[in-house]
Motif scaffolding. Structure first.
Motif, short mmCIF file in Angstrom:
data_model
loop_
_atom_site.label_atom_id
_atom_site.label_comp_id
_atom_site.label_asym_id
_atom_site.label_seq_id
_atom_site.Cartn_x
_atom_site.Cartn_y
_atom_site.Cartn_z
N LEU A 87 8.71 23.50 -5.10
CA LEU A 87 7.49 22.71 -4.96
C LEU A 87 7.67 21.31 -5.56
CD1 LEU A 87 4.78 25.42 -5.67
CD2 LEU A 87 5.84 24.74 -3.52
N LEU A 127 -3.93 16.87 2.14
CA LEU A 127 -3.60 17.37 3.48
C LEU A 127 -4.82 18.02 4.13
CD1 LEU A 127 0.01 18.84 3.20
CD2 LEU A 127 -0.78 17.03 4.72
N VAL A 128 -5.59 18.77 3.36
CA VAL A 128 -6.81 19.37 3.91
C VAL A 128 -7.76 18.27 4.39
CG1 VAL A 128 -8.89 20.68 3.36
CG2 VAL A 128 -6.68 21.48 2.53
N GLU A 154 -2.04 19.00 -1.67
CA GLU A 154 -2.69 20.00 -0.82
C GLU A 154 -4.09 19.55 -0.40
OE1 GLU A 154 -0.35 23.68 -3.07
OE2 GLU A 154 -2.43 23.21 -3.54
N VAL A 155 -4.85 19.05 -1.35
CA VAL A 155 -6.22 18.60 -1.03
C VAL A 155 -6.17 17.40 -0.08
CG1 VAL A 155 -8.33 17.61 -2.00
CG2 VAL A 155 -7.20 19.52 -3.14
N GLU A 193 7.33 18.03 -3.50
CA GLU A 193 6.19 17.26 -4.03
C GLU A 193 4.86 17.86 -3.57
OE1 GLU A 193 7.12 13.28 -2.88
OE2 GLU A 193 8.41 12.96 -4.62
N VAL A 194 4.79 19.16 -3.66
CA VAL A 194 3.58 19.88 -3.29
C VAL A 194 2.84 20.28 -4.57
CG1 VAL A 194 2.68 22.02 -2.30
CG2 VAL A 194 4.47 20.75 -1.11
N ASP A 195 1.65 19.78 -4.70
CA ASP A 195 0.79 20.16 -5.83
C ASP A 195 -0.66 20.14 -5.34
OD1 ASP A 195 0.20 17.50 -5.61
OD2 ASP A 195 1.27 16.90 -7.41
N HIS A 196 -1.59 20.36 -6.24
CA HIS A 196 -3.00 20.41 -5.82
C HIS A 196 -3.44 19.12 -5.13
CE1 HIS A 196 -4.33 23.83 -8.75
NE2 HIS A 196 -3.50 24.24 -7.81
#
Lengths: 623, 72
Positions: free
Chosen positions: B43, B56-57, B53-54, B47-50
């Motif tokens: 991760l 992207l949503v 993720e938000v 570079e995937v974190d909250h």
């Protein structure tokens, strides 16, 4: 010159336990000084401050020595007497015997002092100093021990040296402590306490290379049975391994981490991928966004897999897939999402051949209970390496879900529900791998909230988001959604209360026909908050009266205003659109009713006017 | 330190009194360590974190809204 040789006396002033110096004691009179026959008191000052008093007897005629030949005598260890110079041959023998006897007494006294008095006094002082340790009074204990250190018997002296070093450590005198400990450790490398303390001091000063040798000696001496020593050794080797990684000595790091694993206390912090150069260099390239370099390493790993030990092949092949997937993810080329998905699925299957690669997000009521979690943990504990695989599988599936999300954002064409289901499926696997990981709850909750088609779906999404928050998520968007929903819930509760008040007023209004009121109550009494007609005896006692048009209009206007207020907080709810239409229709009907009432009034007035004109005019004529 | 009465404390009891050292490799280049752990750094590398993720949503929601506006 006469030399008196007294080995028992010559040990005087030498530390206990050490061998006596086989020298001699010489009593020399100054030139020109004669010793007349007689008895002389002698006082010997002992280095420890005490004194020994004896008596010397000189017999015979006095002889004046020359300036070059002072009066002296020698007593041999065998008790014999040598004439070493010019002596009075007449009384010399008697003098020597007397001196020998005297010195023998002195020697015995000194011996007793040395072997009995001094040790007894030192031991007493030692006990007092060590007692200070129990009070943690190291400032007083330290000088007390240092003063008597050299006078103690061997066993106590070694122990005292440890205590001195320990007190220095407690007083943060690390330089002196390390110096003393190093000396004691050199003398006796098998002393596990000294070895530990020396390693501890060096580790505290972050001298991990210096801390290693005493710990190795400690291990050799069997001192690693102590958990304390084992843990310190693991810590030291871990630090050394990290430095080895930093300086590019990967092989040395791997060996040191191997020792950390063997020691057992920091196993969970040992990098699992250090044994393969392709993985190490590939990971570095990925961090540096060097996609080409990363691909070269992971493709090299793919080629090397068949030559690896069989037990490592699948894991290494999985890491090769994972590394290549990450390279594709970083590259983010058009159409690359499929490549990322394929590689990640391959990695997941290699790590867990029987594991699912798609899953349904469970119903909120299916959240695992505590018993389920305990069972899961037990299963994980039973599966060797399972935890490590769970972690990487979790991250693989999370990346799959995020990759689907990224592809969706770039290509947002139709099939919303299908796309949503696909993304949620990926995150469902993340949740399966780690139900305490907040990320899947955050993403799935937000997606479901934004794409909810009704209040029920929206509420279910909010429950998922609440779980994310409970697991530690604090993203502003998450908090905004949760706060907004909480406000809606509070407003909804207020709306229901206001509605029930309006309803009560309506059904208790005697100007409305009972049939209408009873029908309304019957229709709503399926809800718990509305009592049935039979449960409301007060309604039967309502005084029924026909309403005036004005009353009907006033009532209708009030009802409309209150319903409008209630609907304001649910303005976007399509199911309440009909109520809005009816409210507007009611307003129209009320206006029509009012207009008709006005018309009736006017007609009534006209009728009265016509009839009045006629009747009153006739009356005035006749009268 | 456990000392019973006037009993002399043994060295092991003294050593137990010392605070245990915590493993903290930040000063030794602990960051570098995470850079060699592929399976623990998935991760981080992606570079995937909250926040990501938000974002992207939100990107998906906005894209779908734009799509709906276009259709209308």
């Amino acid at each position: 010159m006469i030399v008196l040789s007294l080995p028992a006396v010559l040990g005087f002033g030498v530390a206990a336990g050490e061998s006596a110096d086989p020298g001699s004691t010489t009593i020399t009179l100054p030139p020109g000084v004669a010793v007349p026959p007689g008895t002389y008191p002698v006082t010997l000052a002992v280095p420890d401050g005490s004194e020994v008093v004896a008596t010397v007897v000189v017999a015979g005629e006095p002889v004046a020595p020359t300036s070059e030949q002072p009066l002296s005598g020698v007593a041999t260890s065998s008790g014999g007497v040598e004439n070493a110079g010019t002596t009075d041959g007449g009384g010399g023998f008697g003098v020597l015997v007397a001196i020998l006897a005297t010195l023998a007494v002195v020697g015995v006294g000194l011996l007793v002092h040395r072997l009995v008095v001094v040790p007894r006094r030192s031991s007493r002082d030692y006990t007092g100093a060590v007692a200070l340790f129990a009070k943690h009074d190291y400032r007083r204990a330290l000088p007390a021990l240092t003063r008597i250190e050299t006078t103690l018997p061997e066993r106590l002296r070694r122990r005292a040296r440890f205590y001195i070093a320990f007190a220095l450590v407690r007083l943060d005198e690390f330089d002196e402590a390390e110096h003393r400990l190093a000396a004691v450790h050199r003398e006796d490398p098998a002393d596990v306490d000294v070895a530990y303390l020396l390693a501890y001091v060096r580790a505290t000063r972050r001298d991990y290379d210096g801390a290693e040798p005493p710990l190795a000696a400690l291990e050799k001496a069997g001192g690693l049975t102590s958990g304390r020593a084992r843990k310190l050794y693991g810590l030291v080797q871990y630090h050394r391994a990290v430095v080895a990684v930093r300086t590019g000595r990967i092989d040395a790091a791997a060996e040191l981490f191997g020792q950390v694993e063997r020691l057992g206390d920091y196993v969970d912090r040992v990098p699992a991928d250090l044994r393969n150069h392709h993985v190490v260099l590939g990971a570095r390239a990925l961090f540096d966004k060097d996609v080409v370099g990363a691909r070269r390493q992971f493709e090299g790993l793919e080629l090397a897999v068949p030559s690896l030990p069989e037990s490592e092949r699948e894991v290494m092949a999985a890491l090769a897939d994972l590394g290549l997937a990450l390279a594709a993810w970083i590259e983010n080329a058009p159409g690359g999402a499929d490549r990322v998905e394929t590689l990640l699925v391959s990695a997941a299957r290699r790590l867990r051949p029987d594991g699912a690669v798609e899953a349904e997000w469970p119903d909120p009521s299916a959240e695992p209970s505590i018993a389920d979690r305990v069972g899961e943990l037990n299963e994980q504990g039973e599966a060797a390496g399972g935890h490590e695989h769970d972690r990487v599988l979790r991250d693989i599936h999370l990346l799959r879900g995020v990759a689907r999300l990224r592809a969706w954002a770039v290509n947002p064409h139709d099939r919303t529900r299908e796309r949503l289901a696909g993304v949620v499926s990926g995150f469902a696997l993340v949740r399966q791998a780690d139900s305490d990981f907040s990320d899947p709850y955050l993403v799935v909750g937000l997606l479901r909230y934004h794409f909810a088609e009704d209040d029920q779906e929206r509420s279910a999404a909010v429950r998922v988001l609440a779980r994310a928050r409970a697991l530690g998520a604090r993203d502003p968007e998450l908090l905004r959604v949760l706060n907004q929903h909480a406000q809606l819930v509070r407003a909804s509760r207020n709306v229901v209360g206001s509605y029930l008040q309006v309803l009560d007023q309506f059904v208790e209004d005697g100007s409305i026909s009972e049939q209408v009121r009873a029908t309304l109550v019957g229709q709503l009494s399926r809800f718990g908050k509305v009592r049935s007609w039979d449960q409301r005896p007060e309604l039967r006692r309502v005084h029924v009266s026909a309403p005036s048009v004005a009353e009907m209009n006033d009532r209708s206007r009030l009802l409309r205003e209150r319903i409008d207020q209630l609907l304001a907080v649910r303005r976007d709810d399509p199911r309440l659109a009909a109520a809005g239409e009816l409210t507007r229709s009611l307003e129209d009907d009320s206006q029509v009713l009012l207009d008709h009432a006005r018309a009736v009034e006017r007609k009534e007035a006209e009728v009265l006017a016509i009839v009045g004109d006629q009747l009153l005019s006739e009356n005035e004529v006749t009268s | 330190m456990t000392v019973l009465g006037r009993r002399e404390p043994v060295p092991a009891e003294c050593l137990d009194e010392l605070p245990s050292l915590e493993l903290d490799v930040s000063a030794d280049g602990g960051d570098e360590l995470s850079r060699v752990e592929l399976r623990r750094a998935v991760l981080s590398i992606a570079e995937v974190d909250h926040i990501a993720e938000v974002d992207l949503v939100s990107a998906v929601v906005d894209a779908m809204a734009d799509e709906s506006d276009g259709e209308e």
